[in-house]
Design an enzyme around this catalytic site. Structure first.
Site, mmCIF file in Angstrom:
data_model
loop_
_atom_site.group_PDB
_atom_site.id
_atom_site.type_symbol
_atom_site.label_atom_id
_atom_site.label_comp_id
_atom_site.label_asym_id
_atom_site.label_seq_id
_atom_site.Cartn_x
_atom_site.Cartn_y
_atom_site.Cartn_z
ATOM 1 N N PHE A 407 0.805 -1.228 0.000
ATOM 2 C CA PHE A 407 0.000 0.000 0.000
ATOM 3 C C PHE A 407 0.839 1.279 0.000
ATOM 4 O O PHE A 407 2.045 1.223 0.076
ATOM 5 C CB PHE A 407 -1.122 -0.021 1.044
ATOM 6 C CG PHE A 407 -0.757 -0.144 2.498
ATOM 7 C CD1 PHE A 407 0.506 0.087 2.988
ATOM 8 C CD2 PHE A 407 -1.786 -0.473 3.415
ATOM 9 C CE1 PHE A 407 0.757 -0.003 4.333
ATOM 10 C CE2 PHE A 407 -1.527 -0.570 4.767
ATOM 11 C CZ PHE A 407 -0.255 -0.327 5.221
ATOM 12 N N GLU A 408 0.155 2.395 -0.162
ATOM 13 C CA GLU A 408 0.786 3.719 -0.319
ATOM 14 C C GLU A 408 1.729 3.742 -1.523
ATOM 15 O O GLU A 408 2.772 4.382 -1.500
ATOM 16 C CB GLU A 408 1.564 4.115 0.948
ATOM 17 C CG GLU A 408 0.780 3.980 2.225
ATOM 18 C CD GLU A 408 0.170 5.286 2.711
ATOM 19 O OE1 GLU A 408 0.520 6.351 2.173
ATOM 20 O OE2 GLU A 408 -0.674 5.234 3.615
ATOM 21 N N GLY A 409 1.321 3.056 -2.580
ATOM 22 C CA GLY A 409 2.186 2.938 -3.752
ATOM 23 C C GLY A 409 3.078 1.715 -3.577
ATOM 24 O O GLY A 409 3.848 1.648 -2.626
#
Lengths: 599, 330, 256
Positions: A407-409
């Site tokens: 997550f978060e890229g």
């Protein structure tokens, strides 16, 4: 004792670590924490230990009423307010404080994700992009825990390419509402949150953010996902079925949703890095106490070299993780300190100050999450059979860690950001990368005048870091020469270059921190830090050399390949240190202390 | 009275506190080694019978320091009366038990006389003609030998259990008793104490239990208390705890062992995750057999344990319950 | 009510302590924290202030590092702090510590002074009582509850073996506070921010030197206590330990 060690003041350009050596006075380290920072750490530590860890099992079983109760308690303590200005009911402090909170709240990932989702991506879009009315309406309630925030960007078929989303928004005929339709996926906190930053395309093309309350008509939450880890956090889809959002809840500008999305993710990344460090520290502390009390062959397994090696590596990686996290936010705080808070475009300046360190933030995210995965993996190994069963903390820590690489890229996207962002800055001349590469090329082609050692404390280590930078620049230069603008399409090369850049940042940050401790406290009190920096350098150099070989072998052949490999070898040349002895030294100290220590 | 040792025994509401015999034992031992005469004093109102009880032990003389103003106990009254008495007699060494009552007035008394008190000692040493008093420090992690560097009178208090009260020597003949009227003028006593009382229900009398399973901070969570309860049940014993557990409300206060809880001496005391702070140890060190399970090999509880298991209690207790059940069934 | 809370910094509970080379004190390179009973004393003072208004002042004596306990107290809500700053304060006996405190507050007028009932390092349990005597104030020890009453306060003293006692007393007075009297609070972020601007008065050793006299007792040596018991350590896996222990309980302790 040297006293040149106050917290840094000078603003440093993002990405410039690749080009310059910094004096320790310009580098912020955990040893620069002031009284406030230490008190914040203590409150977060005590809260996580006394209020969260004892109820972790109930949270694992998705007792969201309890999660809300705990979030309310964190709000009562102000732990939800560190990034919210005081005029909106917050207790805004520096980014170091913000990271300290994230770091120390991360003892139990399930709750840390709920809290981080609320205070980070759930709240910050309004802080940075909200209108005065939106801020007044929502921030005080987000700060006091009455409302919980969430962030809805991903969709089933739009993850890393979030701009490609299918959710649509249409202005109602009376012009009072936007009508949203579509589905969002993997929304943290969805099970209990009240306010969602939802991204949708106005008229099917203009990517835009909206503030959507749970009670708005046409808004529904889907079923909880059955996840590999962070089961103590809520993750559900959102279903928008003619969801009516008042026009005043449009966030930012129509068609400028990507600015919000990328900025918020960017901020999310440094906090994620801090949380990874906190999680790793907790895992190491657990592993140390287990290794001390677990007996095999008549002695505690902490006495065995192969276990000590693991404990030493874990401690070293946490040391390095702390070094890069706090160095980065320290730079941000200096940059933010220069923003005229009363100025007309203050918030834009603030965003720019944070964005300046996009490369460093991505490094924290990628390096931190991969470090954490390594630490929890070794933790499971130290626990042996007990590491594989649910009754012990290793199993859950192992599962919980994994999502951080996603997550978060994803780490892949972030690797591309690291190399791509630096190349872009080089091309536009914002960062004098190209002159530096040219100078290096001239230098290496001129023959082996290299290896002029630096002087002063940790001279050998600093020389090694300087050479690591040259290796990274050399590989980047060679690759740019070969592919020019098309380098961005060579993802494997971009990724390998990102690995080199990350290691440079990690190695240098570790050495600078150890050096600063040495200058401040003298040799006796900084021996452990120096040992950890040395162990990490040996490891980092191996990774850089391997990545460099991969790049060179992909772009050159024949005589060219041989020449470039010779340069690579020359730049990477160094005398190995005795990492066996160093690791024993590190392990013995943390075992004796019963927990992670740096001195 | 120079060079005398004076043991001030403790009475509460007209009854001798048995821990006073421990202090008298200490006094007898020090007297035997130093050759200093030993005397005793009781302070209070209507304490004749207590003085008589003490006079039956091997002691040179017993003083009954009397005043109606000394009932009920107040630190002002006791310190005032004893200051008067000691200023006149000037003993070299004053010994008292380290009880809550003595803690309440002894530092005041010593200060009023311009002297100091070595409190909470667990023993003494007589080295080269000098007296050293041993006390625990840093929560029992270290011991310290402490000496007086000033002029007598020297004040010392001994921890509960430091000496054997049952070893106190009886006298060949009853010692003489001298009643000393203390003059406590109006206005000296400023506090007005009410009757002592126990909290609502003290359902459990742990002092009668033969087997006690006690839990400390190492139990980590309230729900884990159940595991300890199962072990207590399997052994046919009572569950008890150290102070932090009761403070947290995980077990009722009447299950607390230690200086502020109950003092017990069961046949078996099984300590789970108890580190062994002094305040806890004083409440259970008289147990006949002590078993300690703790993951910290350095925990002070191991100093007094008969059987020690260094390890994770959550791993050891479940099979232990099974083994105990098996053994009982057999 | 104006309340002074005496606090002390002690080594962290789980800190591995080592003796210094001369065996007279511990090595100082450990982590420190607030003496636990003092934390309860502070909490009680803050609660009294919340109920009755007034001011809470905290005081400590020790080297620079001990300022941490004052900052923490300020962050939790104390109004100001007094730091008797000198490494020499660590070595003072209880009476000299009390004298130093008394000298440092001679120009103040407190209604109440709280101390923890004892410290986790020395554990003398004397400083509060001595301070009361030096000031000529009444005192009560091991307090579990404090209420305002006509002309003073009513406190609940903890006695041994589960007994308690209420005591009425006039003000000003010194109380030593028992751990567990209340639930400790955490420092809030706002509190931490505000602490920075709260007054902290430093008092040098020289300023109180005249009130002190040489220690009348001497710590001759510090050492690891000798074991008085012959402890049998049970080795093996958890299952093996359980088996061995059960055998002992059956055959030697004979309780099964």
């Amino acid at each position: 004792m040297a006293t040149t060690t106050a917290a840094p003041k000078a603003k440093i350009p993002g990405g410039s670590f690749l080009l310059q050596e910094r004096p320790t006075s310009e580098v912020f380290t955990p040893e620069d924490f002031d009284e406030q920072h230490r008190l914040i750490a203590q409150t977060a530590d005590d809260f996580a230990t006394n209020e969260v860890l004892p109820v972790a099992d109930r949270l694992e079983h998705k007792d969201w009423a309890l999660t809300r109760e705990l979030l309310k308690k964190t709000a009562d303590l102000g732990l939800t307010s560190v990034d919210i200005p005081e005029e909106y009911g917050g207790a805004e402090m520096d980014k170091v404080s913000s990271c300290i909170l994230a770091d120390h709240m991360a003892k139990y990932a399930g709750f840390a994700v709920s809290w981080g989702g609320h205070t980070g991506i759930g709240t910050l879009p309004i802080v940075f992009f909200g209108t005065e009315a939106q801020k007044k309406k929502y921030l005080p309630r987000l700060a006091n825990g009455e409302m919980i925030g969430a962030y809805a960007l991903s969709e089933a078929s739009a993850g890393s390419d979030a701009l490609n989303c299918r959710a649509r928004a249409q202005l109602s005929p009376d012009g009072k509402h936007y009508v949203l339709n579509g589905e969002k996926m993997w929304i943290t906190n969805a099970g209990f949150a009240d306010l969602f930053t939802v991204f949708a395309k106005v008229d099917g093309e203009k990517f835009t953010a909206f503030l959507v309350e749970r009670t708005f008509p046409g808004f529904a939450i889907g079923a909880e996902e059955h996840k590999m880890g962070i089961r103590g956090s809520s993750t559900c889809p959102l279903i928008l079925n003619d969801c009516h959002v008042p026009v005043e809840n449009l966030l930012g500008e129509i068609g400028k949703g990507h600015v919000i999305a990328f900025n918020i993710l960017n901020i999310g990344r440094y906090k994620l890095g801090a949380m990874c460090v906190g999680g790793a520290r907790t895992s190491l502390d657990n592993a140390i106490s287990y290794a001390k009390q677990r007996k095999a062959f008549g002695k505690s397994i902490a006495e065995f070299g192969l276990i000590q090696e693991k404990l030493a590596d874990m401690a070293t990686e946490i040391f390095v993780g702390e070094s890069i996290v706090y160095r980065t936010v320290g730079m941000m705080d200096v940059a933010l300190g220069e923003v005229d808070k009363a100025g007309a475009n203050a918030l834009g300046e603030v965003r720019k100050a944070i964005e300046e360190y996009a490369v460093e933030c991505s490094v924290l995210k990628v390096w931190g999450s991969e470090m954490l995965d390594h630490v929890v993996d070794e933790m499971v190994q130290i626990y042996g059979g007990y590491g594989f069963v649910e009754e012990y903390p290793a199993e859950r820590a192992y599962r919980d860690a994994r999502v951080n690489r996603i997550f978060e890229g994803t780490n892949e996207i972030n690797r591309l950001i690291i190399t791509g962002w630096l190349l872009k800055r080089a091309m536009t001349g914002q960062l004098p990368l190209l002159p530096a590469i040219k100078k290096l090329m001239d230098e290496v082609l001129a023959g082996p005048s290299l290896g002029d050692g630096l002087e002063g404390p940790l001279a050998a280590e600093r020389t090694l870091v300087a050479n690591a930078k040259k290796l990274a620049l050399f590989a980047a230069g060679a690759a740019s020469q070969k592919y020019m603008q098309a380098l961005v399409d060579q993802q494997e090369i971009m990724g390998a270059l990102a690995d080199m850049i990350m290691e440079v940042y990690a190695m240098e940050s570790a050495v600078l921190r150890a050096q600063k401790m040495l200058e401040r406290n003298g040799e006796a009190a900084s021996g452990l830090a120096v040992a950890m920096a040395q162990v990490y350098l040996a490891h980092g150099m191996e990774k850089i050399e391997a990545a460099g070989r991969k790049v060179i072998a992909a772009i050159a052949e024949g005589d060219m390949l041989r020449t470039q490999m010779a340069i690579l070898r020359r730049l990477g040349k160094h005398e190995p240190v005795n990492t066996v002895a160093l690791r024993r030294q590190i392990a013995n100290r943390v075992i004796e202390s019963g927990k992670y220590v740096t001195a | 009275m120079a060079d005398t040792i004076l043991v001030v025994v403790e009475q509460r509401e007209g009854k001798l506190n048995r821990v006073s015999w421990e202090t008298l034992t200490a006094g007898q031992a020090i007297a035997a080694q130093t050759g200093w005469p030993l005397e005793a004093a009781v302070v209070g109102s209507n304490i004749g019978s207590i003085a008589g009880e003490v006079a039956g032990k091997k002691v040179g003389k017993v003083y009954a320091v009397e005043s109606a103003k000394l009932d009920p106990y107040t630190p002002d009254g006791f310190a005032h009366a004893l200051k008067q008495f000691l200023s006149a007699r000037k003993p070299r060494l004053v010994l008292m038990p380290h009880t809550y009552q003595v803690r309440d007035f002894a530092p005041k008394l010593a200060t009023a006389l311009g002297r100091v008190l070595i409190s909470d000692c667990v023993g003494y040493k007589h080295e080269g003609g000098r007296l050293l008093f041993t006390r625990q420090m840093f929560q029992g992690k270290f011991a310290a030998d402490v000496s007086f560097s000033g002029e007598p009178t020297w004040f010392v208090t001994f921890q509960n259990g430091a000496f054997r009260g049952d070893k106190v020597e009886a006298g060949a003949a009853a010692a003489p008793i001298e009643t000393v009227q203390a003059d406590v003028p109006d206005g000296v006593v400023r506090n007005k104490p009410h009757e002592t009382f126990k909290e609502a229900k003290q359902a459990v009398d742990l002092t009668q239990a033969e087997i006690i399973v006690a839990v400390g901070r190492g139990i980590k969570e309230q729900k884990n208390i159940e595991l300890a309860k199962q072990l207590a049940e399997a052994l046919g014993g009572e569950i008890a705890a150290s102070r932090p557990i009761c403070d947290a409300g995980w077990l009722p206060m009447d299950r607390q062992i230690g200086s502020s809880g109950q003092t017990v001496a069961p046949k078996l005391y099984l300590a789970l995750g108890i580190s062994g702070a002094i305040q806890h140890i004083v409440g259970m060190k008289g147990s006949r057999t002590i078993v300690a399970i703790n993951k910290d090999a350095e925990a002070p509880i191991f100093e007094i344990a008969d059987y020690a298991a260094v390890g994770n209690l959550f791993e050891i207790v479940p099979p232990l319950i099974e083994e105990v059940k098996k053994a009982k069934g057999a | 009510m104006k309340i002074l809370v005496c606090m002390k910094q002690v080594p962290q509970k789980d800190a591995p302590l080592k003796l210094n080379e001369s065996g007279t004190w511990i090595r100082e390179d450990v982590s420190y924290e607030v003496n636990e009973p003092d934390a309860y004393a502070l909490e009680e003072a803050l609660r009294q202030k919340e109920k009755h208004g007034g001011e809470v002042v905290v005081i400590t004596a020790g080297p620079a590092r001990s300022q941490q306990v004052l900052r923490e107290a300020l962050a939790k809500g104390a109004d100001r702090a007094i730091h008797l700053e000198d490494p020499a304060f660590v070595g003072l006996d209880a009476i000299n510590t009390a004298r130093a405190f008394a000298a440092a507050i001679k120009d103040e007028k407190f209604d109440l002074i709280f101390t923890g009932l004892q410290s986790d390092d020395y554990g003398y349990a004397q400083t509060g009582v001595i301070l009361a005597e030096l000031l000529g104030w009444p005192h009560a020890t091991i307090i579990m509850q404090i209420e305002k009453a006509d002309g003073g306060i009513r406190v609940k003293r903890e006695l041994e073996a589960g007994y308690f006692q209420f005591v009425d007393m006039p003000l000003p007075a010194v109380l030593t506070i028992q751990s567990g009297i209340n639930k400790l609070r955490y420092a809030t972020l706002i509190g931490i921010k505000q602490a920075k601007n709260k007054p902290l008065r430093k008092v040098a050793l020289a300023e109180v030197q005249d009130a002190l006299s040489p220690n009348l007792l001497k710590l001759e040596r510090l050492y690891v206590p000798q074991k008085t018991k012959n402890t049998e350590v049970l080795q093996g896996s958890a299952g093996e330990i359980a088996k061995k222990l059960t055998e002992k309980l059956r055959n030697e302790v004979r309780v099964l």
